[in-house]
Design an enzyme around this catalytic site. Sequence first.
Site, PDB file in Angstrom:
ATOM      1  N   LYS A  70      -1.555   5.200  36.149  1.00  0.00           N
ATOM      2  CA  LYS A  70      -2.334   6.444  36.067  1.00  0.00           C
ATOM      3  C   LYS A  70      -3.634   6.318  36.867  1.00  0.00           C
ATOM      4  O   LYS A  70      -4.143   5.213  37.072  1.00  0.00           O
ATOM      5  CB  LYS A  70      -2.646   6.772  34.622  1.00  0.00           C
ATOM      6  N   LYS A  91      -7.510   8.326  37.347  1.00  0.00           N
ATOM      7  CA  LYS A  91      -8.398   9.325  36.745  1.00  0.00           C
ATOM      8  C   LYS A  91      -9.644   9.534  37.598  1.00  0.00           C
ATOM      9  O   LYS A  91     -10.224   8.562  38.080  1.00  0.00           O
ATOM     10  CB  LYS A  91      -8.805   8.870  35.341  1.00  0.00           C
ATOM     11  N   ARG A 101       1.001  18.035  27.144  1.00  0.00           N
ATOM     12  CA  ARG A 101      -0.385  18.049  27.618  1.00  0.00           C
ATOM     13  C   ARG A 101      -0.538  18.980  28.820  1.00  0.00           C
ATOM     14  O   ARG A 101       0.274  18.954  29.738  1.00  0.00           O
ATOM     15  CB  ARG A 101      -0.801  16.630  28.012  1.00  0.00           C
ATOM     16  N   CYS A 120       0.937   9.238  17.887  1.00  0.00           N
ATOM     17  CA  CYS A 120       0.967   8.337  19.039  1.00  0.00           C
ATOM     18  C   CYS A 120       1.799   7.087  18.727  1.00  0.00           C
ATOM     19  O   CYS A 120       1.500   6.356  17.772  1.00  0.00           O
ATOM     20  CB  CYS A 120      -0.444   7.933  19.441  1.00  0.00           C
ATOM     21  N   ARG A 166      -4.535  12.339  37.432  1.00  0.00           N
ATOM     22  CA  ARG A 166      -4.461  13.172  36.227  1.00  0.00           C
ATOM     23  C   ARG A 166      -5.563  14.234  36.252  1.00  0.00           C
ATOM     24  O   ARG A 166      -6.083  14.534  37.311  1.00  0.00           O
ATOM     25  CB  ARG A 166      -4.551  12.267  35.003  1.00  0.00           C
ATOM     26  N   CYS A 196      -8.087   5.598  24.861  1.00  0.00           N
ATOM     27  CA  CYS A 196      -8.046   6.987  25.329  1.00  0.00           C
ATOM     28  C   CYS A 196      -9.332   7.759  25.037  1.00  0.00           C
ATOM     29  O   CYS A 196      -9.659   8.688  25.764  1.00  0.00           O
ATOM     30  CB  CYS A 196      -6.855   7.714  24.715  1.00  0.00           C
ATOM     31  N   CYS A 233      -5.887   2.147  19.102  1.00  0.00           N
ATOM     32  CA  CYS A 233      -5.390   0.941  19.770  1.00  0.00           C
ATOM     33  C   CYS A 233      -6.299   0.658  20.956  1.00  0.00           C
ATOM     34  O   CYS A 233      -7.121   1.496  21.331  1.00  0.00           O
ATOM     35  CB  CYS A 233      -3.923   1.103  20.203  1.00  0.00           C
ATOM     36  N   CYS A 238      -9.341   9.487  19.297  1.00  0.00           N
ATOM     37  CA  CYS A 238      -8.014   9.781  19.846  1.00  0.00           C
ATOM     38  C   CYS A 238      -7.098  10.192  18.697  1.00  0.00           C
ATOM     39  O   CYS A 238      -7.431   9.989  17.534  1.00  0.00           O
ATOM     40  CB  CYS A 238      -7.466   8.560  20.564  1.00  0.00           C
TER      41      CYS A 238
HETATM   42 FE1  SF4 Z   1      -2.585   6.286  21.239  1.00  0.00          FE
HETATM   43 FE2  SF4 Z   1      -4.021   4.133  21.673  1.00  0.00          FE
HETATM   44 FE3  SF4 Z   1      -4.412   6.303  23.185  1.00  0.00          FE
HETATM   45 FE4  SF4 Z   1      -5.163   6.315  20.666  1.00  0.00          FE
HETATM   46  S1  SF4 Z   1      -5.982   4.984  22.283  1.00  0.00           S
HETATM   47  S2  SF4 Z   1      -4.013   7.940  21.689  1.00  0.00           S
HETATM   48  S3  SF4 Z   1      -3.626   5.063  19.680  1.00  0.00           S
HETATM   49  S4  SF4 Z   1      -2.576   5.050  23.117  1.00  0.00           S
END
Ligand code: SF4
Length: 575
Positions: free
Chosen positions: A216, A218, A77, A443, A146, A486, A482, A437
């Site tokens: 983290k 932000k 990244r 991931c 970040r 993100c 998940c 995401c």
């Molecule tokens: Fe991975 Fe969860 Fe972030 Fe999606 S939201 S990139 S599944 S950690």
Amino acid sequence: MSEVGKPSQIEILKINSQQLRGTIGQILNSAEVGHFEHDDVALLKNHGTYQQDDRDERGQKNADGTSKGKSYEFMVRTRIPGGKVTAAQFLAELDLCDQYGNGTVRITSRQGFQLHGVLKDNLREAIRGINRSMLTTLAACGDVERNVMCCPAPIKNSPVHIEMQAMADAIAEHLKPRTTAYYEIWLKDENGEEQNVAEFKPVDEPIYGATYLPRKFKTAISLPEDNCVDVYTNDLGFLAVVENDRIVGYNVLVGGGMGVTPSAKKTFPALAKPLTYVTPDQVVSVAEAVVKVQRDFGNRSDRKVARLKYLIANIGIPAFKAKVEEYFGKSLPEPKPLEVTGVDDHIGWFEQGDGKWFLGINIENGRIKDVDGLRIKTGLRTILEKYGMDTRLTPLQSVILCDIAPENRADINKILREHGIKQVDEISLLRRYSIACPAWPTCGLSITESERALPGILDDMEVELAKYALSTEVISVHMTGCPNGCARPYTPDIGLVGRAAGEQYTLYLGGNTIGTRLGFIYADYLPKENIIPTLSPLFAYFKAERKTGETFGDFCHRQGKEGLEAYSLAFNNAT
Ligand code: SF4
């Protein structure tokens, strides 16, 4: 005030890591070792890379029936304050994805780039390539500040955007880690020789100290009329106060954050709350004070509740503000009465105020690639090589081409058409304001699909919206694989969060496109194939009962879960 407890394993690791070195350098230089082990995997994040494995290939067997094991690869990244990228830097990233990655570049929801599928043997060269283009991966991830986000619109006839973007650079520069480990491991050793950790000499980390932050952190800067950065989802936000076309100060917002662990009731998504008002010359110092309070009082024993939002929830805004004032050195005023009122995805052609134009191009889920007739990578490369313009990455995972002379617009449109890249009038508003995401297959935390599932879900949703003559509505859908969130799934009109294997999701409703409200859980463990049938009656209800100008998110918020459920039940019984 501090929540004292036994330090977590990650905290102990950070203390003993020699300022984030661990044994990364040695493992990197070892041809025999194909991947990093636990401690180094955790430390690598602070260098801007995640060790992952191709989850599509997990469980596959060799011809003799033995397991093939994991196919290790890395996500890399790049940290880019405000998403400002030159043509040369953009082209370098495109080259690197072909040389060392999986042939794609991903624009992130925090205005950065990600390479995916980088093998260990290529990791150092990939990171060096990014640094050669004068960008960095340092602090793109990890327990530090970040990427600092900022509205990317390249407006030139007003100082507001220019001042905001300069402020993003100033905050990022001030809060960047000072460890020399990054330089030593990735950049210094041109001969590939093992670094000598015995020579390690600690450098001063004036802001982070030996253990960096508990988690983290932000930061984002926003305008009230254009919250394209989703400012309330950040640990630290600055909402600009504009008078006579100048930024006279900022409201400081603290304690936003998206990640939750459904099994841990102590976790929750949160919107940042107003803390104070600062003048532009105070921004960097107040940012430092907020970071230092989190450094010293954030929870270091339980990473699930280590983000700033939990510290603020525990002690309250007044006590938190008192601590920030102590670190800042003087008292701080109340925030100004100020609200976010709008959002803009910056897609389409716009005059930028100096006789030139900028063009926002929607990139579905930020994935720059060539597939069949849609050749985004080659199309962007062709334009950037020909015109060499600066670019900006947007928080909705898209790209802005800046500084376009009026006479070049037709040619750029032609190049886009030739590569199958859609322009603003060819994409639904639904798709423009929707992001996902990466989730599967890269991931390691993903429970369900996200990036690979959202386009099909939007196809079906577009059909449903058209059925109710709602295609011209701005409706945002944010999807994640998940609950870590993100792609900020807890604030849009519709949030889809991976919940359980077998493609089951939590459906959030009642947020809004301008990012000022959290949604509520409307359905849990919802199978993917039931997402559209669940939403369809609600679109019908919205069409029939909305107030003038009411958005879908506002309507769902007004009706609440029970109101929506009652209508849905009656609708389904009648049809
Ligand atoms: Fe991975 Fe969860 Fe972030 Fe999606 S939201 S990139 S599944 S950690």
